[in-house]
Design a protein around this motif. Structure first.
Motif, PDB file in Angstrom:
ATOM      1  N   TYR A 134     -46.622  31.940  25.426  1.00 38.16           N
ATOM      2  CA  TYR A 134     -45.543  32.743  24.857  1.00 38.16           C
ATOM      3  C   TYR A 134     -44.348  32.798  25.810  1.00 38.16           C
ATOM      4  O   TYR A 134     -43.205  32.675  25.387  1.00 38.16           O
ATOM      5  CB  TYR A 134     -46.080  34.147  24.562  1.00 38.16           C
ATOM      6  N   ARG A 135     -44.625  32.970  27.091  1.00 41.96           N
ATOM      7  CA  ARG A 135     -43.538  33.066  28.076  1.00 41.96           C
ATOM      8  C   ARG A 135     -42.662  31.826  28.110  1.00 41.96           C
ATOM      9  O   ARG A 135     -41.466  31.930  28.323  1.00 41.96           O
ATOM     10  CB  ARG A 135     -44.100  33.301  29.473  1.00 41.96           C
ATOM     11  N   ILE A 136     -43.256  30.650  27.929  1.00 41.69           N
ATOM     12  CA  ILE A 136     -42.452  29.421  27.981  1.00 41.69           C
ATOM     13  C   ILE A 136     -41.949  29.025  26.590  1.00 41.69           C
ATOM     14  O   ILE A 136     -41.389  27.948  26.403  1.00 41.69           O
ATOM     15  CB  ILE A 136     -43.219  28.253  28.644  1.00 41.69           C
ATOM     16  N   LEU A 137     -42.151  29.908  25.621  1.00 41.46           N
ATOM     17  CA  LEU A 137     -41.649  29.726  24.258  1.00 41.46           C
ATOM     18  C   LEU A 137     -42.182  28.454  23.605  1.00 41.46           C
ATOM     19  O   LEU A 137     -41.479  27.761  22.889  1.00 41.46           O
ATOM     20  CB  LEU A 137     -40.112  29.743  24.239  1.00 41.46           C
ATOM     21  N   ASP A 138     -43.474  28.166  23.845  1.00 41.20           N
ATOM     22  CA  ASP A 138     -44.141  27.006  23.255  1.00 41.20           C
ATOM     23  C   ASP A 138     -44.976  27.502  22.080  1.00 41.20           C
ATOM     24  O   ASP A 138     -46.092  27.985  22.247  1.00 41.20           O
ATOM     25  CB  ASP A 138     -45.012  26.315  24.307  1.00 41.20           C
ATOM     26  N   TYR A 173     -39.269  33.460  28.410  1.00 43.79           N
ATOM     27  CA  TYR A 173     -39.331  34.883  28.126  1.00 43.79           C
ATOM     28  C   TYR A 173     -39.904  35.600  29.351  1.00 43.79           C
ATOM     29  O   TYR A 173     -41.106  35.730  29.504  1.00 43.79           O
ATOM     30  CB  TYR A 173     -40.196  35.147  26.897  1.00 43.79           C
ATOM     31  N   VAL A 174     -39.023  36.016  30.246  1.00 44.92           N
ATOM     32  CA  VAL A 174     -39.459  36.603  31.516  1.00 44.92           C
ATOM     33  C   VAL A 174     -38.859  37.974  31.784  1.00 44.92           C
ATOM     34  O   VAL A 174     -39.166  38.591  32.794  1.00 44.92           O
ATOM     35  CB  VAL A 174     -39.132  35.665  32.703  1.00 44.92           C
ATOM     36  N   ALA A 175     -38.010  38.484  30.898  1.00 44.77           N
ATOM     37  CA  ALA A 175     -37.301  39.738  31.158  1.00 44.77           C
ATOM     38  C   ALA A 175     -38.251  40.909  31.418  1.00 44.77           C
ATOM     39  O   ALA A 175     -38.026  41.696  32.342  1.00 44.77           O
ATOM     40  CB  ALA A 175     -36.354  40.063  30.005  1.00 44.77           C
ATOM     41  N   SER A 176     -39.307  41.031  30.633  1.00 41.00           N
ATOM     42  CA  SER A 176     -40.236  42.151  30.818  1.00 41.00           C
ATOM     43  C   SER A 176     -40.922  42.077  32.178  1.00 41.00           C
ATOM     44  O   SER A 176     -41.054  43.076  32.875  1.00 41.00           O
ATOM     45  CB  SER A 176     -41.289  42.173  29.716  1.00 41.00           C
ATOM     46  N   TYR A 177     -41.371  40.878  32.530  1.00 44.83           N
ATOM     47  CA  TYR A 177     -42.043  40.684  33.818  1.00 44.83           C
ATOM     48  C   TYR A 177     -41.107  41.030  34.973  1.00 44.83           C
ATOM     49  O   TYR A 177     -41.465  41.781  35.872  1.00 44.83           O
ATOM     50  CB  TYR A 177     -42.525  39.245  33.934  1.00 44.83           C
ATOM     51  N   VAL A 178     -39.894  40.492  34.925  1.00 41.31           N
ATOM     52  CA  VAL A 178     -38.922  40.756  35.989  1.00 41.31           C
ATOM     53  C   VAL A 178     -38.598  42.242  36.024  1.00 41.31           C
ATOM     54  O   VAL A 178     -38.512  42.846  37.091  1.00 41.31           O
ATOM     55  CB  VAL A 178     -37.652  39.895  35.807  1.00 41.31           C
ATOM     56  N   GLY A 179     -38.444  42.856  34.857  1.00 38.15           N
ATOM     57  CA  GLY A 179     -38.168  44.294  34.796  1.00 38.15           C
ATOM     58  C   GLY A 179     -39.264  45.122  35.432  1.00 38.15           C
ATOM     59  O   GLY A 179     -38.999  46.079  36.164  1.00 38.15           O
ATOM     60  N   ARG A 180     -40.524  44.775  35.171  1.00 34.30           N
ATOM     61  CA  ARG A 180     -41.641  45.506  35.792  1.00 34.30           C
ATOM     62  C   ARG A 180     -41.624  45.347  37.306  1.00 34.30           C
ATOM     63  O   ARG A 180     -41.862  46.298  38.045  1.00 34.30           O
ATOM     64  CB  ARG A 180     -42.975  45.020  35.218  1.00 34.30           C
ATOM     65  N   ARG A 181     -41.347  44.144  37.786  1.00 34.38           N
ATOM     66  CA  ARG A 181     -41.301  43.905  39.235  1.00 34.38           C
ATOM     67  C   ARG A 181     -40.167  44.704  39.887  1.00 34.38           C
ATOM     68  O   ARG A 181     -40.342  45.298  40.948  1.00 34.38           O
ATOM     69  CB  ARG A 181     -41.120  42.414  39.529  1.00 34.38           C
ATOM     70  N   LEU A 182     -38.989  44.712  39.261  1.00 34.28           N
ATOM     71  CA  LEU A 182     -37.854  45.458  39.811  1.00 34.28           C
ATOM     72  C   LEU A 182     -38.130  46.958  39.802  1.00 34.28           C
ATOM     73  O   LEU A 182     -37.794  47.665  40.754  1.00 34.28           O
ATOM     74  CB  LEU A 182     -36.577  45.148  39.015  1.00 34.28           C
ATOM     75  N   GLY A 238     -38.125  55.256  42.241  1.00 38.96           N
ATOM     76  CA  GLY A 238     -37.359  56.481  42.043  1.00 38.96           C
ATOM     77  C   GLY A 238     -36.101  56.289  41.228  1.00 38.96           C
ATOM     78  O   GLY A 238     -35.435  57.252  40.859  1.00 38.96           O
ATOM     79  N   ASP A 239     -35.756  55.047  40.912  1.00 40.46           N
ATOM     80  CA  ASP A 239     -34.527  54.754  40.191  1.00 40.46           C
ATOM     81  C   ASP A 239     -34.792  54.520  38.710  1.00 40.46           C
ATOM     82  O   ASP A 239     -35.895  54.177  38.313  1.00 40.46           O
ATOM     83  CB  ASP A 239     -33.865  53.480  40.745  1.00 40.46           C
ATOM     84  N   VAL A 240     -33.746  54.692  37.916  1.00 40.76           N
ATOM     85  CA  VAL A 240     -33.769  54.219  36.540  1.00 40.76           C
ATOM     86  C   VAL A 240     -33.223  52.803  36.613  1.00 40.76           C
ATOM     87  O   VAL A 240     -32.130  52.568  37.119  1.00 40.76           O
ATOM     88  CB  VAL A 240     -32.889  55.089  35.613  1.00 40.76           C
ATOM     89  N   MET A 241     -34.013  51.869  36.147  1.00 39.07           N
ATOM     90  CA  MET A 241     -33.641  50.465  36.225  1.00 39.07           C
ATOM     91  C   MET A 241     -33.156  49.993  34.865  1.00 39.07           C
ATOM     92  O   MET A 241     -33.688  50.393  33.839  1.00 39.07           O
ATOM     93  CB  MET A 241     -34.852  49.621  36.614  1.00 39.07           C
ATOM     94  N   ILE A 242     -32.152  49.166  34.893  1.00 37.64           N
ATOM     95  CA  ILE A 242     -31.756  48.447  33.689  1.00 37.64           C
ATOM     96  C   ILE A 242     -31.966  46.980  34.050  1.00 37.64           C
ATOM     97  O   ILE A 242     -31.100  46.336  34.613  1.00 37.64           O
ATOM     98  CB  ILE A 242     -30.307  48.751  33.280  1.00 37.64           C
ATOM     99  N   PRO A 243     -33.196  46.505  33.793  1.00 35.10           N
ATOM    100  CA  PRO A 243     -33.544  45.140  34.167  1.00 35.10           C
ATOM    101  C   PRO A 243     -32.726  44.134  33.386  1.00 35.10           C
ATOM    102  O   PRO A 243     -31.998  44.497  32.471  1.00 35.10           O
ATOM    103  CB  PRO A 243     -35.019  45.027  33.817  1.00 35.10           C
ATOM    104  N   PRO A 244     -32.895  42.864  33.703  1.00 36.75           N
ATOM    105  CA  PRO A 244     -32.105  41.845  33.024  1.00 36.75           C
ATOM    106  C   PRO A 244     -32.343  41.886  31.527  1.00 36.75           C
ATOM    107  O   PRO A 244     -33.481  41.992  31.087  1.00 36.75           O
ATOM    108  CB  PRO A 244     -32.606  40.531  33.607  1.00 36.75           C
ATOM    109  N   LEU A 294     -29.260  39.739  23.521  1.00 42.54           N
ATOM    110  CA  LEU A 294     -29.051  40.665  24.632  1.00 42.54           C
ATOM    111  C   LEU A 294     -29.354  42.096  24.203  1.00 42.54           C
ATOM    112  O   LEU A 294     -28.831  42.578  23.208  1.00 42.54           O
ATOM    113  CB  LEU A 294     -27.606  40.568  25.131  1.00 42.54           C
ATOM    114  N   ARG A 295     -30.200  42.771  24.964  1.00 42.85           N
ATOM    115  CA  ARG A 295     -30.536  44.171  24.700  1.00 42.85           C
ATOM    116  C   ARG A 295     -30.753  44.864  26.032  1.00 42.85           C
ATOM    117  O   ARG A 295     -31.277  44.284  26.963  1.00 42.85           O
ATOM    118  CB  ARG A 295     -31.811  44.277  23.881  1.00 42.85           C
ATOM    119  N   LEU A 296     -30.359  46.126  26.101  1.00 41.67           N
ATOM    120  CA  LEU A 296     -30.652  46.918  27.292  1.00 41.67           C
ATOM    121  C   LEU A 296     -32.118  47.321  27.257  1.00 41.67           C
ATOM    122  O   LEU A 296     -32.643  47.667  26.211  1.00 41.67           O
ATOM    123  CB  LEU A 296     -29.785  48.179  27.319  1.00 41.67           C
ATOM    124  N   ARG A 297     -32.749  47.298  28.416  1.00 43.59           N
ATOM    125  CA  ARG A 297     -34.159  47.653  28.523  1.00 43.59           C
ATOM    126  C   ARG A 297     -34.359  48.608  29.699  1.00 43.59           C
ATOM    127  O   ARG A 297     -34.926  48.213  30.720  1.00 43.59           O
ATOM    128  CB  ARG A 297     -34.996  46.399  28.743  1.00 43.59           C
TER     129      ARG A 297
END
Length: 164
Positions: free
Chosen positions: A35-39, A102-111, A117-123, A133-136
């Motif tokens: 799924y991540r590589i959109l295959d 499809y890596v936005a969720s993974y990168v967001g979790r890592r960030l 302590g921060d509110v993150m707006i990941p990629p 494009l959507r804010l997450r």
């Protein structure tokens, strides 16, 4: 989250029927990589394998999933190297990343894990990702109900959960 929620680790272990959490996590990653590589063809194959599996180790074999896992791993590493901080204010950080996977969720979790302590707006999902494009917004320590309501009230379509 498994370590922060009382009893979660024990529940997952019980549901796995004695299989190790590490082995189960590897199985999830192997299935998720298609799924991540959109295959799409690989994803359909992974669903068929999942339906027939009796335990997590049944999901780990197969050259197709192994190749997808290698490609997904490479895409995740590259995404973590390329993600850009585009806004930093007290308690808030925003990032941008374009990726053909499809890596936005993974990168967001890592960030989020790196700045609990921060509110993150990941990629947001990049140009190569199908949802547009959507804010997450995410946070490891703040409830985001009010922020999500505010964003929706201003016409944005935020994705994500109230807590990360």
């Amino acid at each position: 989250m498994l370590h922060r929620v009382p009893g979660a680790l024990e529940t997952v272990s019980r549901l796995l029927g004695g299989q190790g959490l590490e082995e189960a996590w590897e199985a999830v990653e192997a299935l998720d990589s298609c799924y991540r590589i959109l295959d799409e063809e690989c994803t359909v194959h992974a669903v068929i394998v999942l339906a027939a599996a009796e335990e997590p180790r049944d999901l780990l074999s197969g050259e197709r999933r192994a190749r997808a896992a290698r490609e997904a791993g490479r895409a995740l590493r590259e995404a973590l190297e390329r993600v850009r901080l585009v806004l930093e204010r007290p308690g808030v950080k925003a990032y941008y990343l374009e990726s053909g996977a499809y890596v936005a969720s993974y990168v967001g979790r890592r960030l989020t894990a790196a700045s609990p302590g921060d509110v993150m707006i990941p990629p947001p999902l990049g140009a190569g990702e199908r949802q547009g494009l959507r804010l997450r917004p995410r946070s490891a320590s703040h409830r985001l109900d009010r922020l999500l309501e505010l964003l929706r009230g201003r016409g944005c379509r935020p994705a994500g959960r109230r807590r990360c």
